[in-house]
Each structure stands twice: as structure tokens, then as C-alpha cells.
Design a protein around this motif. Structure first.
Motif, PDB file in Angstrom:
ATOM      1  N   GLU A   1       0.840  -1.361   0.115  1.00  0.00           N
ATOM      2  CA  GLU A   1       0.031   0.016   0.027  1.00  0.00           C
ATOM      3  C   GLU A   1       0.826   1.240   0.063  1.00  0.00           C
ATOM      4  OE1 GLU A   1      -3.127   0.557  -0.371  1.00  0.00           O
ATOM      5  OE2 GLU A   1      -4.056  -1.311   0.100  1.00  0.00           O
ATOM      6  N   LEU A   2       1.909   1.312   0.469  1.00  0.00           N
ATOM      7  CA  LEU A   2       2.817   2.458   0.852  1.00  0.00           C
ATOM      8  C   LEU A   2       3.356   3.004  -0.550  1.00  0.00           C
ATOM      9  CD1 LEU A   2       4.386   4.316   2.671  1.00  0.00           C
ATOM     10  CD2 LEU A   2       6.244   2.721   2.886  1.00  0.00           C
ATOM     11  N   GLU A   3       3.827   1.906  -1.214  1.00  0.00           N
ATOM     12  CA  GLU A   3       4.537   2.344  -2.784  1.00  0.00           C
ATOM     13  C   GLU A   3       3.439   1.909  -3.835  1.00  0.00           C
ATOM     14  OE1 GLU A   3       8.167   0.250  -3.009  1.00  0.00           O
ATOM     15  OE2 GLU A   3       8.970   0.729  -1.203  1.00  0.00           O
ATOM     16  N   GLY A   4       2.389   1.573  -3.548  1.00  0.00           N
ATOM     17  CA  GLY A   4       1.305   1.309  -4.567  1.00  0.00           C
ATOM     18  C   GLY A   4       1.969   0.352  -5.700  1.00  0.00           C
ATOM     19  N   LYS A   5       2.204  -0.854  -5.047  1.00  0.00           N
ATOM     20  CA  LYS A   5       2.769  -2.025  -5.976  1.00  0.00           C
ATOM     21  C   LYS A   5       2.242  -3.285  -5.559  1.00  0.00           C
ATOM     22  CE  LYS A   5       7.585  -0.140  -6.290  1.00  0.00           C
ATOM     23  NZ  LYS A   5       9.145  -0.675  -6.165  1.00  0.00           N
ATOM     24  N   GLY A   6       1.757  -4.141  -6.796  1.00  0.00           N
ATOM     25  CA  GLY A   6       1.476  -5.369  -6.649  1.00  0.00           C
ATOM     26  C   GLY A   6       2.733  -6.222  -6.708  1.00  0.00           C
ATOM     27  N   LEU A   7       3.215  -6.883  -5.971  1.00  0.00           N
ATOM     28  CA  LEU A   7       4.587  -7.592  -5.954  1.00  0.00           C
ATOM     29  C   LEU A   7       4.823  -8.974  -6.620  1.00  0.00           C
ATOM     30  CD1 LEU A   7       5.800  -5.919  -2.677  1.00  0.00           C
ATOM     31  CD2 LEU A   7       6.159  -4.928  -4.824  1.00  0.00           C
ATOM     32  N   PHE A   8       3.994  -9.832  -5.876  1.00  0.00           N
ATOM     33  CA  PHE A   8       4.285 -11.108  -6.039  1.00  0.00           C
ATOM     34  C   PHE A   8       2.649 -11.999  -6.028  1.00  0.00           C
ATOM     35  CE2 PHE A   8       7.461  -9.892  -3.274  1.00  0.00           C
ATOM     36  CZ  PHE A   8       8.402  -9.969  -3.987  1.00  0.00           C
ATOM     37  N   GLY A   9       2.825 -13.193  -6.813  1.00  0.00           N
ATOM     38  CA  GLY A   9       1.803 -13.898  -7.177  1.00  0.00           C
ATOM     39  C   GLY A   9       2.243 -15.404  -7.709  1.00  0.00           C
TER      40      GLY A   9
ATOM     41  N   SER B   1       2.081 -18.015  -5.963  1.00  0.00           N
ATOM     42  CA  SER B   1       2.582 -18.732  -4.719  1.00  0.00           C
ATOM     43  C   SER B   1       4.122 -18.184  -4.701  1.00  0.00           C
ATOM     44  CB  SER B   1       2.709 -20.293  -4.905  1.00  0.00           C
ATOM     45  OG  SER B   1       1.398 -20.775  -4.691  1.00  0.00           O
ATOM     46  N   GLY B   2       4.523 -17.034  -5.026  1.00  0.00           N
ATOM     47  CA  GLY B   2       5.825 -16.407  -4.874  1.00  0.00           C
ATOM     48  C   GLY B   2       6.317 -16.656  -6.215  1.00  0.00           C
ATOM     49  N   LYS B   3       6.000 -17.432  -7.017  1.00  0.00           N
ATOM     50  CA  LYS B   3       6.745 -17.688  -8.348  1.00  0.00           C
ATOM     51  C   LYS B   3       6.761 -16.612  -9.450  1.00  0.00           C
ATOM     52  CE  LYS B   3       7.200 -21.134 -12.175  1.00  0.00           C
ATOM     53  NZ  LYS B   3       6.633 -22.105 -12.958  1.00  0.00           N
ATOM     54  N   LEU B   4       5.790 -15.516  -9.142  1.00  0.00           N
ATOM     55  CA  LEU B   4       5.621 -14.488 -10.170  1.00  0.00           C
ATOM     56  C   LEU B   4       5.856 -13.583  -9.666  1.00  0.00           C
ATOM     57  CD1 LEU B   4       4.482 -13.384 -13.017  1.00  0.00           C
ATOM     58  CD2 LEU B   4       1.872 -13.498 -11.814  1.00  0.00           C
ATOM     59  N   THR B   5       6.707 -12.422 -10.081  1.00  0.00           N
ATOM     60  CA  THR B   5       6.959 -11.036  -9.737  1.00  0.00           C
ATOM     61  C   THR B   5       6.037 -10.124 -10.510  1.00  0.00           C
ATOM     62  OG1 THR B   5       9.347 -11.562  -9.148  1.00  0.00           O
ATOM     63  CG2 THR B   5       8.769  -9.398  -9.550  1.00  0.00           C
ATOM     64  N   ILE B   6       5.232  -9.530  -9.918  1.00  0.00           N
ATOM     65  CA  ILE B   6       4.301  -8.668 -10.568  1.00  0.00           C
ATOM     66  C   ILE B   6       4.656  -7.382 -11.141  1.00  0.00           C
ATOM     67  CG2 ILE B   6       1.652  -7.632 -10.345  1.00  0.00           C
ATOM     68  CD1 ILE B   6       0.942  -9.678  -8.545  1.00  0.00           C
ATOM     69  N   GLN B   7       5.625  -6.687 -10.382  1.00  0.00           N
ATOM     70  CA  GLN B   7       6.083  -5.515 -10.829  1.00  0.00           C
ATOM     71  C   GLN B   7       7.743  -5.489 -10.755  1.00  0.00           C
ATOM     72  OE1 GLN B   7       5.285  -1.885  -8.648  1.00  0.00           O
ATOM     73  NE2 GLN B   7       4.230  -1.143 -10.132  1.00  0.00           N
ATOM     74  N   PRO B   8       8.047  -6.121 -11.884  1.00  0.00           N
ATOM     75  CA  PRO B   8       9.625  -5.989 -12.008  1.00  0.00           C
ATOM     76  C   PRO B   8      10.137  -4.625 -12.167  1.00  0.00           C
ATOM     77  CG  PRO B   8       8.611  -6.682 -13.760  1.00  0.00           C
ATOM     78  CD  PRO B   8       7.744  -6.727 -12.901  1.00  0.00           C
ATOM     79  N   GLU B   9      11.416  -4.423 -12.249  1.00  0.00           N
ATOM     80  CA  GLU B   9      12.132  -2.846 -12.280  1.00  0.00           C
ATOM     81  C   GLU B   9      11.263  -2.140 -13.318  1.00  0.00           C
ATOM     82  OE1 GLU B   9      16.296  -3.601 -12.055  1.00  0.00           O
ATOM     83  OE2 GLU B   9      16.149  -3.738  -9.710  1.00  0.00           O
ATOM     84  N   TYR B  10      11.335  -2.712 -14.516  1.00  0.00           N
ATOM     85  CA  TYR B  10      10.986  -2.012 -15.592  1.00  0.00           C
ATOM     86  C   TYR B  10       9.579  -1.769 -15.535  1.00  0.00           C
ATOM     87  CZ  TYR B  10      10.213  -6.808 -17.238  1.00  0.00           C
ATOM     88  OH  TYR B  10       9.766  -8.214 -17.396  1.00  0.00           O
ATOM     89  N   GLN B  11       8.803  -2.157 -14.736  1.00  0.00           N
ATOM     90  CA  GLN B  11       7.072  -1.991 -14.902  1.00  0.00           C
ATOM     91  C   GLN B  11       6.905  -0.729 -14.274  1.00  0.00           C
ATOM     92  OE1 GLN B  11       4.493  -3.028 -16.270  1.00  0.00           O
ATOM     93  NE2 GLN B  11       4.805  -5.392 -16.572  1.00  0.00           N
ATOM     94  N   ARG B  12       5.810  -0.202 -14.791  1.00  0.00           N
ATOM     95  CA  ARG B  12       5.244   1.249 -14.340  1.00  0.00           C
ATOM     96  C   ARG B  12       4.402   0.799 -12.955  1.00  0.00           C
ATOM     97  NH1 ARG B  12       0.801   2.988 -18.120  1.00  0.00           N
ATOM     98  NH2 ARG B  12       1.416   1.950 -19.438  1.00  0.00           N
ATOM     99  N   ASN B  13       4.410   2.046 -12.257  1.00  0.00           N
ATOM    100  CA  ASN B  13       3.294   1.714 -11.052  1.00  0.00           C
ATOM    101  C   ASN B  13       1.859   1.360 -11.399  1.00  0.00           C
ATOM    102  OD1 ASN B  13       5.815   2.904  -9.911  1.00  0.00           O
ATOM    103  ND2 ASN B  13       4.713   3.865  -8.457  1.00  0.00           N
ATOM    104  N   TYR B  14       1.527   1.029 -10.123  1.00  0.00           N
ATOM    105  CA  TYR B  14      -0.232   0.676 -10.352  1.00  0.00           C
ATOM    106  C   TYR B  14      -0.800   1.881 -10.560  1.00  0.00           C
ATOM    107  CZ  TYR B  14      -4.680  -1.581  -9.511  1.00  0.00           C
ATOM    108  OH  TYR B  14      -5.997  -1.937  -9.577  1.00  0.00           O
ATOM    109  N   ILE B  15      -1.633   1.988 -11.535  1.00  0.00           N
ATOM    110  CA  ILE B  15      -2.225   3.233 -11.956  1.00  0.00           C
ATOM    111  C   ILE B  15      -3.846   3.209 -12.040  1.00  0.00           C
ATOM    112  CG2 ILE B  15      -0.272   4.322 -13.035  1.00  0.00           C
ATOM    113  CD1 ILE B  15      -1.666   3.791 -15.809  1.00  0.00           C
TER     114      ILE B  15
END
Length: 389
Positions: A22-30, A32-46
Motif C-alpha cells: 500500500e505504501l508504494e502502490g505496488k503489486g509485488l508477487f503472485g 505462490s511467490g513464483k511470479l514477480t508482478i512488478q519487476p523494475e521495468y514496470q510502471r506503478n499501479y495506476i
């Protein structure tokens, strides 16, 4: 780049182990932890920035059985995936399932996932998504990412640069300047236009420190493990602006403060006098460009072009032209008062209206108003030469 279509992954699978910051507005993982939802090159959740309409539309579409489009994963290795395209949709699903927002039900009432009927929950969770797993080199993945438009919201210039130059520097930059929960955002918003989530604060900071060469600066600093120079320069500009202009005005937002800092920060100003001058100019009915007031004052209050001072209207110009011409003809003199004082061939020349410009008899900057009593018509040559005297 190779792509393999996966049709067995469900919303339940995607949301397993979902983490949202919530602090950074990022969906991080899914997954079961295998999926990185917001890697470095992705935009913020808008999707939340429009009052949540887009994220609610994603949930409504799934519940109605509508497709929500292809999703692309980057296969890093056998145990790690990254979202290449679909971050906004996946984050919407995860946020809803974990109770971060409600949708409106058939009765117009808000409904969270936990309060939904079991059949609706199952319908949502068992929906299968169309996902391509892509494998390729870093350059191939980045090139593909740059071409993607996400649900009608294209990547802006800074989001593309973040993708191209992803790394530790971008990560740290986004944590500082793209975090809508940063307590400094409110202060910065007085001087910077745009949204932190859309990277416009980061873009501004980079533009200032790089003197407009953002891509080159990001390339040179891509692997840096701190952003001290970026923060130091940005804060220097903000502190300078707020110390010179002690009253915050809406017209300050979005000005080229980085350029103005470079040009004027070595000049001493009296904040109290600057404040009085800003108020005076903003209350002047003849000043059309209120945003130009700040650079005008910084530059010594000489360049009136920055203020776009209201000009005489056509009716006034024609009236003065006719009056001057009639009096000049009676004397056998030029209808340009300055030509009439000369000793050349123009001393008795009668100029046409199109060959003359309206001029303030008493300069506007010295208190002269833009009214018929302070208007005279001069030939274009004399008007240009007269300037602000």
C-alpha cells in the motif's frame, strides 16, 4: 523471442501468495511467490488513480465472462516469472481478492470479495486466463515491453526509459519520486505538474539534474546503488524556489524551475520584496501571462514579453490613428510623432495604419496603463527602437 501459450492458469492461481504494498502502490508477487508482478521495468499501479473505475471494470468483466485480454510473462527461469504485460489487470484481481477494494453489486451497494456469494467467488477464482510465457534476451524483452499498450493507457516517455534502463538506480528513483505516499509529494506538487504514479515527478527530477539529457543520465547511472546526486540537486532546486518565492501560487506549478535555478540561483533576492512584486503583478489587469511573472522578477523585471502585457484593441488603435493623422495633415507633418521631430524625408510622411504600431506613451513597466489616454501610434521602426524607455 519465443512465446508459449498457457491456458490452465486461473485467477485463483495468480492470487495465491499475492502481496500488495500500500505504501508504494505496488503489486509485488503472485503464483505462490513464483511470479514477480512488478519487476523494475514496470510502471506503478495506476488503475486506482481514477477513483478505482478501471480496477472495478476488470472484476466486472471477469464476473460477466468477458475476456480481459492476453497477458504476457517473461520466463526468467523454471522457477521465476515476471509480468511483461498485464500488471494492472493482475494487480486489480489480487487487490480485490485480498479485500483492498469493493465493487458495486446489482443493487448499487458496495461488495467486497469476502461478502460475495460462493458461486460468484468460484466464478471469479476459477476463470482461466490467456497467458503467453515469453523467453528471450534482455534486449528482446525490453524491446517487446516498449511496444506494449496496456488497456488503452500507453507507456509515457519516462515509463519507457525506466524499462530500457531498469536496474538499481531506477528502483531507488521510483521508491523516492514515484511513491504517492511520500510525505514530500504535497510540497513538490506546488512546483511540479503531473502524477507520481505516472513517473512525472521522477522525470522532473531527472530532467533537472541532467539538464534535459534524461536518457544519457540514466544510462550512465543505471547500476548506481544510490541516488544521492539526484536527490541533492532536486532538493536544492525546491529549497531555492521556496526561499525566493515565500508565497505559493498555483501559477508556479509546472514551470521550468531547473532551468531557472541554473540561471538565477547565484543572484540575491529579498523574499519580502519578491512577494510584494508577485502580488502586484498578479493583480495587474494588463498582465495576461500570470505564469511568466516569476521569471520576469528573477530576471530583474525587464523582459515584459514574459508577461504578455495586454495590447491595445483595434478600435483604440484606429481611433488614435485617425486623430493623429488628422492633426498631422493640418500641420503638414508626419502622423508618427517621432518622425515629425526628425530631419529626414519621413518628417512629413503620412503612414498607413498597417505601417504603424500602438505604443504606450508612458511605458507599462513604469506605470502606464493600456488605455486610450496612454496610446499613441508610431511607425514600426520607431516603435521597435523606443522599446521600454
Amino acid at each position: 523471442m519465443e512465446a508459449t501459450l498457457k491456458t490452465s492458469i486461473t485467477v485463483r492461481d495468480i492470487c495465491e501468495g499475492f502481496v500488495y504494498n500500500e505504501l508504494e502502490g505496488k503489486g509485488l508477487f503472485g503464483l505462490s511467490g513464483k511470479l514477480t508482478i512488478q519487476p523494475e521495468y514496470q510502471r506503478n499501479y495506476i488503475y486506482v488513480s481514477d477513483g478505482g473505475r478501471k480496477e472495478m471494470a476488470v472484476i466486472a468483466s471477469v464476473l460477466k465472462g468477458y475476456p480481459i485480454g492476453l497477458i504476457y510473462f517473461n520466463k526468467v527461469n523454471d522457477s521465476k516469472l515476471e509480468v511483461l504485460d498485464g500488471q494492472q489487470r493482475i494487480t486489480s484481481l489480487g487487490r480485490f481478492v485480498t479485500g483492498k477494494f469493493a465493487i458495486t453489486d446489482e443493487s448499487g451497494m458496495p461488495q467486497y470479495f469476502s461478502g460475495m456469494a460462493k458461486d460468484k467467488k468460484d466464478r471469479l477464482l476459477e476463470t482461466k486466463l490467456l497467458i503467453y510465457e515469453c523467453e528471450g534476451t534482455e534486449s528482446e524483452i525490453k524491446e517487446w515491453f516498449e511496444t506494449i499498450n496496456i488497456v488503452g493507457v500507453p507507456l509515457n516517455a519516462q515509463e519507457r526509459l525506466n524499462a530500457v534502463y531498469s536496474g538499481s538506480f531506477v528502483t531507488l528513483g521510483k521508491e523516492e519520486f514515484s511513491n504517492s505516499q511520500n510525505a514530500n509529494i504535497q510540497k513538490w506538487s506546488s512546483y511540479i505538474s503531473g502524477s507520481a504514479n505516472r513517473q512525472e515527478f521522477l522525470e522532473c527530477a531527472l530532467d533537472w539534474v541532467s539538464k534535459g539529457n534524461i536518457g544519457d543520465y540514466m544510462c550512465r547511472h543505471r547500476r548506481d546503488t544510490d541516488i544521492n546526486e539526484l536527490k541533492r540537486y532536486f532538493n536544492s532546486v525546491i529549497e531555492w524556489v521556496s526561499s525566493v518565492f515565500i508565497d505559493v501560487a498555483s501559477e508556479m506549478r509546472g514551470l521550468e524551475w531547473g532551468r531557472l535555478y541554473e540561471e538565477y540561483h547565484a543572484t540575491a533576492y529579498s523574499p519580502a520584496k519578491v512577494s510584494d512584486e508577485v502580488k502586484k503583478l498578479h493583480s495587474d489587469p494588463y498582465v495576461k501571462n500570470r505564469k511568466g511573472v516569476f521569471e520576469y522578477i528573477l530576471g530583474g523585471s525587464t523582459d515584459t514579453k514574459l508577461l504578455d502585457v495586454r495590447v491595445f484593441d483595434d478600435a483604440t488603435k484606429r481611433s488614435i490613428f485617425e486623430s493623429q493623422t488628422k492633426k498631422a495633415e493640418a500641420k503638414g507633418a508626419s502622423n508618427c510623432p517621432l518622425c515629425a521631430l526628425g530631419h529626414d524625408a519621413n518628417k512629413s510622411k503620412s503612414w498607413k495604419l498597417a505601417e504603424m504600431d500602438a505604443d504606450h506613451v508612458a511605458a507599462w513597466s513604469k506605470g502606464g496603463g493600456t488605455n486610450i489616454k496612454n496610446c499613441q501610434m508610431l511607425c514600426k521602426s520607431h516603435n521597435r527602437a523606443k522599446g521600454n524607455r
